[in-house]
Design an enzyme around this catalytic site. Structure first.
Site, PDB file in Angstrom:
ATOM      1  N   TYR A   1      26.575  10.335  -4.542  1.00  0.00           N
ATOM      2  CA  TYR A   1      26.651  11.010  -3.245  1.00  0.00           C
ATOM      3  C   TYR A   1      28.026  12.193  -3.202  1.00  0.00           C
ATOM      4  O   TYR A   1      28.545  12.500  -2.870  1.00  0.00           O
ATOM      5  CB  TYR A   1      26.170  10.914  -2.085  1.00  0.00           C
ATOM      6  CG  TYR A   1      25.085  10.363  -2.164  1.00  0.00           C
ATOM      7  CD1 TYR A   1      23.889  10.995  -2.796  1.00  0.00           C
ATOM      8  CD2 TYR A   1      24.260   9.853  -0.708  1.00  0.00           C
ATOM      9  CE1 TYR A   1      22.698  10.312  -2.397  1.00  0.00           C
ATOM     10  CE2 TYR A   1      23.073   9.312  -0.380  1.00  0.00           C
ATOM     11  CZ  TYR A   1      22.232   9.470  -1.454  1.00  0.00           C
ATOM     12  OH  TYR A   1      21.186   9.292  -0.684  1.00  0.00           O
TER      13      TYR A   1
HETATM   14  N1  LIG Z   1      17.039   6.381  -1.522  1.00  0.00           N
HETATM   15  C1  LIG Z   1      16.810   7.917  -2.119  1.00  0.00           C
HETATM   16  O1  LIG Z   1      16.227   8.384  -3.296  1.00  0.00           O
HETATM   17  C2  LIG Z   1      17.474   9.223  -1.035  1.00  0.00           C
HETATM   18  C3  LIG Z   1      17.035  10.823  -1.103  1.00  0.00           C
HETATM   19  C4  LIG Z   1      17.332  11.745  -0.361  1.00  0.00           C
HETATM   20  C5  LIG Z   1      17.545  11.918   1.085  1.00  0.00           C
HETATM   21  N2  LIG Z   1      18.475   9.636   1.377  1.00  0.00           N
HETATM   22  C6  LIG Z   1      18.873   9.226   2.313  1.00  0.00           C
HETATM   23  O2  LIG Z   1      18.272   9.921   3.438  1.00  0.00           O
HETATM   24  C7  LIG Z   1      19.792  10.933   4.134  1.00  0.00           C
HETATM   25  C8  LIG Z   1      18.861  12.290   4.910  1.00  0.00           C
HETATM   26  O3  LIG Z   1      18.057  12.991   4.027  1.00  0.00           O
HETATM   27  P1  LIG Z   1      18.061  14.043   3.150  1.00  0.00           P
HETATM   28  O4  LIG Z   1      19.603  14.755   4.656  1.00  0.00           O
HETATM   29  O5  LIG Z   1      17.529  14.594   2.246  1.00  0.00           O
HETATM   30  O6  LIG Z   1      16.797  15.191   5.061  1.00  0.00           O
HETATM   31  P2  LIG Z   1      16.632  15.026   6.498  1.00  0.00           P
HETATM   32  O7  LIG Z   1      17.287  14.228   7.350  1.00  0.00           O
HETATM   33  O8  LIG Z   1      15.304  15.195   6.811  1.00  0.00           O
HETATM   34  O9  LIG Z   1      17.686  16.272   6.871  1.00  0.00           O
HETATM   35  C9  LIG Z   1      18.252  17.125   6.883  1.00  0.00           C
HETATM   36  C10 LIG Z   1      18.674  18.172   6.718  1.00  0.00           C
HETATM   37  O10 LIG Z   1      18.015  18.380   7.856  1.00  0.00           O
HETATM   38  C11 LIG Z   1      19.414  18.847   9.122  1.00  0.00           C
HETATM   39  N3  LIG Z   1      19.534  18.731  10.456  1.00  0.00           N
HETATM   40  C12 LIG Z   1      19.542  17.773  10.977  1.00  0.00           C
HETATM   41  N4  LIG Z   1      19.598  17.147  12.385  1.00  0.00           N
HETATM   42  C13 LIG Z   1      19.288  18.305  12.903  1.00  0.00           C
HETATM   43  C14 LIG Z   1      18.864  18.551  13.888  1.00  0.00           C
HETATM   44  N5  LIG Z   1      19.295  18.130  14.931  1.00  0.00           N
HETATM   45  N6  LIG Z   1      17.782  19.707  14.023  1.00  0.00           N
HETATM   46  C15 LIG Z   1      18.836  20.802  12.912  1.00  0.00           C
HETATM   47  N7  LIG Z   1      19.015  20.767  11.688  1.00  0.00           N
HETATM   48  C16 LIG Z   1      19.241  19.171  11.074  1.00  0.00           C
HETATM   49  C17 LIG Z   1      20.461  18.886   8.020  1.00  0.00           C
HETATM   50  O11 LIG Z   1      21.244  20.355   8.210  1.00  0.00           O
HETATM   51  P3  LIG Z   1      22.828  20.210   8.664  1.00  0.00           P
HETATM   52  O12 LIG Z   1      23.335  19.395   7.901  1.00  0.00           O
HETATM   53  O13 LIG Z   1      23.561  21.289   8.686  1.00  0.00           O
HETATM   54  O14 LIG Z   1      21.884  19.532  10.685  1.00  0.00           O
HETATM   55  C18 LIG Z   1      19.805  19.298   6.858  1.00  0.00           C
HETATM   56  O15 LIG Z   1      19.326  20.174   6.369  1.00  0.00           O
HETATM   57  C19 LIG Z   1      19.873  11.938   2.955  1.00  0.00           C
HETATM   58  O16 LIG Z   1      21.625  11.846   3.328  1.00  0.00           O
HETATM   59  C20 LIG Z   1      20.286  10.849   2.178  1.00  0.00           C
HETATM   60  O17 LIG Z   1      20.657   9.528   2.754  1.00  0.00           O
HETATM   61  C21 LIG Z   1      18.282   9.268   0.177  1.00  0.00           C
END
Ligand SMILES: NC(=O)c1ccc[n+]([C@@H]2O[C@H](COP(=O)([O-])OP(=O)(O)OC[C@H]3O[C@@H](n4cnc5c(N)ncnc54)[C@H](OP(=O)(O)O)[C@@H]3O)[C@@H](O)[C@H]2O)c1
Length: 255
Positions: free
Chosen positions: A60
């Site tokens: 990241y």
């Molecule tokens: N191990 C792996 O392979 C892997 C893969 C993917 C992800 N991850 C981890 O999982 C975490 C979360 O996954 P992700 O970021 O891909 O997806 P997520 O948490 O499902 O969704 C994040 C998205 O939703 C938006 N969001 C967040 N809260 C919101 C709310 N209350 N209302 C409206 N929109 C909202 C965010 O935008 P804004 O930022 O603009 O609010 C962002 O675009 C990552 O940050 C990472 O740490 C791990």
């Protein structure tokens, strides 16, 4: 899975015991590079929302800033749960140790990591079976994609049978779940937001969850999930949305 009786002081985020003897907060903050990094939002999460679990990774590219935010927030290292992840190029005994040390250095901490609990990510049943054959330690946690459109129940059951805690990433399906009419309707019924419904659904399925946001008001919203309970029929309705789709990537072809 049972939760620790005493809640974290700051905002009562429950913790989950790992087989390592450590306790991981059930709700953390994702830090992926997608969508950028917000230093002020991370500080807000630490200082105003009681977030004590941060999920980052070498990939990241923000470990230095995350470490800086923890230090600026005044939160003590021993109150924080920090997850970082190595990259496949770091595989191998010596490489892994070095990569952990490098992550610690970037984060400005002297342990993670080095190494109180061991996790894997995107491991399916056949990957975990292979680990069992080759390794003496069963991972304490497996972090996999987990949201209403992707609920890998056979994998979850396998992990629980093998004493591996399940961590779920992309709990909002990268925002896609927030537009689904059924999720919006359930949110309306509870006077909550679709994001809160998705996060609560993960929690009620005993899955450690790490929604990401770079916006202060959304981080706060995402933390306000401990003052209501979804009825079992609503949990089941949300689970019925599973169609197996990935919003991140599909590890099934990895041997
Ligand atoms: N191990 C792996 O392979 C892997 C893969 C993917 C992800 N991850 C981890 O999982 C975490 C979360 O996954 P992700 O970021 O891909 O997806 P997520 O948490 O499902 O969704 C994040 C998205 O939703 C938006 N969001 C967040 N809260 C919101 C709310 N209350 N209302 C409206 N929109 C909202 C965010 O935008 P804004 O930022 O603009 O609010 C962002 O675009 C990552 O940050 C990472 O740490 C791990």
């Amino acid at each position: 899975m049972c939760y620790k009786d005493s809640y974290m002081d700051s905002c009562k985020i429950p913790t989950v015991p790992l087989p390592s003897g450590q306790h991981i907060p059930l709700l953390g903050l994702g830090m992926s590079h997608n969508g950028g990094y917000s230093h002020s939002a991370l500080l807000y999460a630490l200082m105003k929302c009681g977030i004590r679990h941060i999920d980052t990774a070498k990939r990241y590219g923000n470990e230095v800033m995350v470490g800086k935010a923890i230090s600026e927030s005044g939160v003590k290292r021993e109150e924080m749960w920090l997850t970082s992840k190595l990259w496949p190029a770091d595989y191998g005994y010596e490489n892994t140790i070095q990569a952990c040390l490098d992550s610690c250095k970037r984060l400005g901490v002297n342990y993670l990591g080095i190494c109180r609990s061991i996790g894997v990510s995107n491991f399916l049943i056949h990957h975990l079976e292979q680990l069992k054959e080759d390794c003496s330690v069963v991972p304490h946690l497996n972090q996999v994609e987990y949201h209403p459109f992707h609920k890998p129940q056979a994998l979850v059951d396998y992990c629980r049978q093998n004493n591996i805690v399940v961590g779920g990433y992309c709990p909002l399906a990268k925002g896609q779940a927030l537009h689904h009419p059924l999720i919006q309707q359930i949110a309306k019924n509870y006077g909550k937001t679709p994001a809160q419904i998705c996060i609560r659904w993960s929690i009620q399925n005993d899955v450690v969850t790490i929604p990401k946001s770079t916006k202060q008001e959304r981080i706060l919203e995402n933390c306000k999930v401990f003052d209501f309970v979804l009825a079992e029929e609503d949990v089941l309705t949300l689970s019925s949305l599973h169609d197996g789709r990935h919003v991140s990537w599909d590890p099934s072809d990895i041997l």
